[in-house]
Design a protein around this motif. Structure first.
Motif, PDB file in Angstrom:
ATOM      1  N   PHE A  99       0.840  -1.200   0.000  1.00 23.87           N
ATOM      2  CA  PHE A  99       0.000   0.000   0.000  1.00 23.87           C
ATOM      3  C   PHE A  99       0.879   1.255   0.000  1.00 23.87           C
ATOM      4  O   PHE A  99       0.576   2.251  -0.641  1.00 23.87           O
ATOM      5  CB  PHE A  99      -0.884   0.052   1.248  1.00 23.87           C
ATOM      6  N   VAL A 100       1.965   1.205   0.765  1.00 23.49           N
ATOM      7  CA  VAL A 100       2.872   2.346   0.875  1.00 23.49           C
ATOM      8  C   VAL A 100       3.528   2.633  -0.471  1.00 23.49           C
ATOM      9  O   VAL A 100       3.627   3.792  -0.895  1.00 23.49           O
ATOM     10  CB  VAL A 100       3.930   2.098   1.971  1.00 23.49           C
ATOM     11  N   GLU A 101       3.972   1.599  -1.155  1.00 22.47           N
ATOM     12  CA  GLU A 101       4.608   1.793  -2.463  1.00 22.47           C
ATOM     13  C   GLU A 101       3.638   2.409  -3.465  1.00 22.47           C
ATOM     14  O   GLU A 101       4.016   3.295  -4.228  1.00 22.47           O
ATOM     15  CB  GLU A 101       5.178   0.463  -2.960  1.00 22.47           C
ATOM     16  N   ALA A 102       2.387   1.976  -3.433  1.00 21.11           N
ATOM     17  CA  ALA A 102       1.384   2.587  -4.316  1.00 21.11           C
ATOM     18  C   ALA A 102       1.214   4.067  -3.976  1.00 21.11           C
ATOM     19  O   ALA A 102       1.149   4.914  -4.873  1.00 21.11           O
ATOM     20  CB  ALA A 102       0.049   1.852  -4.203  1.00 21.11           C
ATOM     21  N   ALA A 103       1.161   4.387  -2.695  1.00 23.40           N
ATOM     22  CA  ALA A 103       1.006   5.780  -2.278  1.00 23.40           C
ATOM     23  C   ALA A 103       2.213   6.620  -2.693  1.00 23.40           C
ATOM     24  O   ALA A 103       2.060   7.768  -3.126  1.00 23.40           O
ATOM     25  CB  ALA A 103       0.804   5.855  -0.761  1.00 23.40           C
ATOM     26  N   LEU A 104       3.417   6.048  -2.582  1.00 22.48           N
ATOM     27  CA  LEU A 104       4.619   6.788  -2.970  1.00 22.48           C
ATOM     28  C   LEU A 104       4.679   6.996  -4.479  1.00 22.48           C
ATOM     29  O   LEU A 104       5.105   8.061  -4.943  1.00 22.48           O
ATOM     30  CB  LEU A 104       5.866   6.052  -2.471  1.00 22.48           C
ATOM     31  N   LEU A 105       4.244   6.011  -5.259  1.00 23.83           N
ATOM     32  CA  LEU A 105       4.179   6.187  -6.713  1.00 23.83           C
ATOM     33  C   LEU A 105       3.210   7.311  -7.074  1.00 23.83           C
ATOM     34  O   LEU A 105       3.528   8.181  -7.887  1.00 23.83           O
ATOM     35  CB  LEU A 105       3.755   4.881  -7.403  1.00 23.83           C
ATOM     36  N   CYS A 106       2.026   7.292  -6.462  1.00 23.60           N
ATOM     37  CA  CYS A 106       1.030   8.336  -6.742  1.00 23.60           C
ATOM     38  C   CYS A 106       1.541   9.701  -6.303  1.00 23.60           C
ATOM     39  O   CYS A 106       1.335  10.699  -7.010  1.00 23.60           O
ATOM     40  CB  CYS A 106      -0.291   8.003  -6.058  1.00 23.60           C
ATOM     41  N   ARG A 107       2.212   9.761  -5.171  1.00 21.67           N
ATOM     42  CA  ARG A 107       2.754  11.035  -4.690  1.00 21.67           C
ATOM     43  C   ARG A 107       3.745  11.623  -5.696  1.00 21.67           C
ATOM     44  O   ARG A 107       3.822  12.840  -5.868  1.00 21.67           O
ATOM     45  CB  ARG A 107       3.430  10.841  -3.331  1.00 21.67           C
ATOM     46  N   ALA A 108       4.472  10.752  -6.392  1.00 21.22           N
ATOM     47  CA  ALA A 108       5.459  11.205  -7.382  1.00 21.22           C
ATOM     48  C   ALA A 108       4.831  11.479  -8.750  1.00 21.22           C
ATOM     49  O   ALA A 108       5.541  11.807  -9.697  1.00 21.22           O
ATOM     50  CB  ALA A 108       6.569  10.171  -7.510  1.00 21.22           C
ATOM     51  N   GLY A 109       3.489  11.334  -8.856  1.00 21.39           N
ATOM     52  CA  GLY A 109       2.808  11.650 -10.110  1.00 21.39           C
ATOM     53  C   GLY A 109       2.545  10.468 -11.023  1.00 21.39           C
ATOM     54  O   GLY A 109       2.024  10.641 -12.124  1.00 21.39           O
ATOM     55  N   TRP A 110       2.877   9.265 -10.598  1.00 19.20           N
ATOM     56  CA  TRP A 110       2.620   8.067 -11.398  1.00 19.20           C
ATOM     57  C   TRP A 110       1.196   7.579 -11.165  1.00 19.20           C
ATOM     58  O   TRP A 110       0.631   7.769 -10.087  1.00 19.20           O
ATOM     59  CB  TRP A 110       3.599   6.950 -11.031  1.00 19.20           C
ATOM     60  N   GLU A 111       0.646   6.927 -12.161  1.00 22.07           N
ATOM     61  CA  GLU A 111      -0.652   6.272 -12.010  1.00 22.07           C
ATOM     62  C   GLU A 111      -0.448   4.863 -11.474  1.00 22.07           C
ATOM     63  O   GLU A 111       0.509   4.182 -11.840  1.00 22.07           O
ATOM     64  CB  GLU A 111      -1.378   6.184 -13.360  1.00 22.07           C
ATOM     65  N   VAL A 112      -1.359   4.450 -10.615  1.00 26.59           N
ATOM     66  CA  VAL A 112      -1.438   3.073 -10.130  1.00 26.59           C
ATOM     67  C   VAL A 112      -2.858   2.628 -10.435  1.00 26.59           C
ATOM     68  O   VAL A 112      -3.813   3.218  -9.947  1.00 26.59           O
ATOM     69  CB  VAL A 112      -1.137   2.981  -8.619  1.00 26.59           C
ATOM     70  N   ILE A 150       1.997   6.687   7.803  1.00 23.39           N
ATOM     71  CA  ILE A 150       2.299   6.971   6.393  1.00 23.39           C
ATOM     72  C   ILE A 150       1.229   7.894   5.805  1.00 23.39           C
ATOM     73  O   ILE A 150       1.528   8.794   5.032  1.00 23.39           O
ATOM     74  CB  ILE A 150       2.392   5.672   5.569  1.00 23.39           C
ATOM     75  N   ALA A 151      -0.028   7.660   6.184  1.00 20.65           N
ATOM     76  CA  ALA A 151      -1.131   8.459   5.640  1.00 20.65           C
ATOM     77  C   ALA A 151      -0.971   9.943   5.941  1.00 20.65           C
ATOM     78  O   ALA A 151      -1.468  10.787   5.201  1.00 20.65           O
ATOM     79  CB  ALA A 151      -2.472   7.949   6.180  1.00 20.65           C
ATOM     80  N   GLY A 152      -0.259  10.269   6.995  1.00 26.00           N
ATOM     81  CA  GLY A 152      -0.051  11.658   7.356  1.00 26.00           C
ATOM     82  C   GLY A 152       1.175  12.300   6.721  1.00 26.00           C
ATOM     83  O   GLY A 152       1.440  13.476   6.943  1.00 26.00           O
ATOM     84  N   MET A 153       1.912  11.545   5.913  1.00 26.67           N
ATOM     85  CA  MET A 153       3.121  12.092   5.289  1.00 26.67           C
ATOM     86  C   MET A 153       2.780  13.189   4.288  1.00 26.67           C
ATOM     87  O   MET A 153       1.718  13.162   3.654  1.00 26.67           O
ATOM     88  CB  MET A 153       3.900  10.978   4.571  1.00 26.67           C
ATOM     89  N   HIS A 154       3.690  14.111   4.137  1.00 27.96           N
ATOM     90  CA  HIS A 154       3.540  15.225   3.198  1.00 27.96           C
ATOM     91  C   HIS A 154       3.391  14.705   1.762  1.00 27.96           C
ATOM     92  O   HIS A 154       4.135  13.839   1.337  1.00 27.96           O
ATOM     93  CB  HIS A 154       4.752  16.152   3.292  1.00 27.96           C
ATOM     94  N   GLY A 155       2.428  15.249   1.036  1.00 32.01           N
ATOM     95  CA  GLY A 155       2.274  14.970  -0.386  1.00 32.01           C
ATOM     96  C   GLY A 155       1.513  13.709  -0.746  1.00 32.01           C
ATOM     97  O   GLY A 155       1.312  13.435  -1.929  1.00 32.01           O
ATOM     98  N   ILE A 156       1.074  12.928   0.239  1.00 30.87           N
ATOM     99  CA  ILE A 156       0.311  11.714  -0.072  1.00 30.87           C
ATOM    100  C   ILE A 156      -1.042  12.135  -0.645  1.00 30.87           C
ATOM    101  O   ILE A 156      -1.732  12.990  -0.091  1.00 30.87           O
ATOM    102  CB  ILE A 156       0.132  10.826   1.185  1.00 30.87           C
ATOM    103  N   GLU A 157      -1.400  11.545  -1.776  1.00 29.91           N
ATOM    104  CA  GLU A 157      -2.660  11.866  -2.457  1.00 29.91           C
ATOM    105  C   GLU A 157      -3.863  11.487  -1.581  1.00 29.91           C
ATOM    106  O   GLU A 157      -3.805  10.488  -0.850  1.00 29.91           O
ATOM    107  CB  GLU A 157      -2.753  11.092  -3.776  1.00 29.91           C
ATOM    108  N   PRO A 158      -4.957  12.231  -1.670  1.00 28.88           N
ATOM    109  CA  PRO A 158      -6.144  11.907  -0.864  1.00 28.88           C
ATOM    110  C   PRO A 158      -6.625  10.456  -1.048  1.00 28.88           C
ATOM    111  O   PRO A 158      -6.954   9.796  -0.062  1.00 28.88           O
ATOM    112  CB  PRO A 158      -7.194  12.904  -1.346  1.00 28.88           C
ATOM    113  N   MET A 159      -6.655   9.959  -2.273  1.00 27.51           N
ATOM    114  CA  MET A 159      -7.119   8.581  -2.484  1.00 27.51           C
ATOM    115  C   MET A 159      -6.148   7.590  -1.843  1.00 27.51           C
ATOM    116  O   MET A 159      -6.577   6.575  -1.273  1.00 27.51           O
ATOM    117  CB  MET A 159      -7.287   8.276  -3.979  1.00 27.51           C
TER     118      MET A 159
END
Length: 171
Positions: A99-112, A150-159
């Motif tokens: 789940f964290v890796e998906a969130a980090l990819l989305c935070r960097a602008g990638w689609e999951v 992790i959910a509270g980290m800076h830049g994590i997308e709302p979804m």
């Protein structure tokens, strides 16, 4: 299976923004009564759940740690797992990384995304007994409690925050 892998890669090559494409999960090799009961439930509910989750989350989907095509360059660029301050269950090395890796990819602008329309290409085994299932769930519980941080980290997308929080709330 081969055709599913080829289709996952074809879709990734067609979409340069796609960092990860998750295939639907299908249970295989369920040999005990316990595992067969879970496999039956998964065969009934899984496709409906996966389709709905795919439509709901769109390009900010989730990852279940296997049965996916991953853009290696994207993964290497942005998926270094943080070590959380403090002691377990909320701190330490991240135990449930997908789940964290998906969130980090989305935070960097990638689609999951989730390829809900694919069939027969994934592979998932279940623990054969309730005791083994509970042991796995105990490890996942601690990992999902870390997701609250992790959910509270800076830049994590709302979804992505929603995926992380729902996973933690499951426990």
């Amino acid at each position: 299976n081969g055709p599913t892998l080829v289709e996952l890669i074809r879709r990734m090559e067609a979409n340069p923004k796609l960092g990860l494409l998750q295939a639907p999960l299908a249970v295989h090799r369920a040999e005990t009564l316990f595992a067969r009961a879970l496999a039956f439930s998964s065969s009934l509910c899984g496709p409906i759940f996966t389709h709905g989750l795919s439509l709901w989350s769109g390009p900010k989907g989730n990852y279940y740690g296997h049965n996916a095509a991953v853009r290696v360059s994207a993964f290497l660029d942005c998926c270094a797992l943080p070590e959380l301050d403090g002691a377990p269950p909320f701190g330490g090395h991240v135990l449930s990384h997908d789940f964290v890796e998906a969130a980090l990819l989305c935070r960097a602008g990638w689609e999951v995304r989730i390829a809900h329309d694919l069939e027969g290409g994934s592979y998932e085994e279940l623990p054969p007994t309730l005791t083994e299932y509970v042991a796995r769930d105990h490890r996942w519980c601690q990992g999902n409690l870390q997701h609250l941080r992790i959910a509270g980290m800076h830049g994590i997308e709302p979804m992505s925050r929603i995926h992380l929080l729902l996973g933690a709330c499951a426990y």
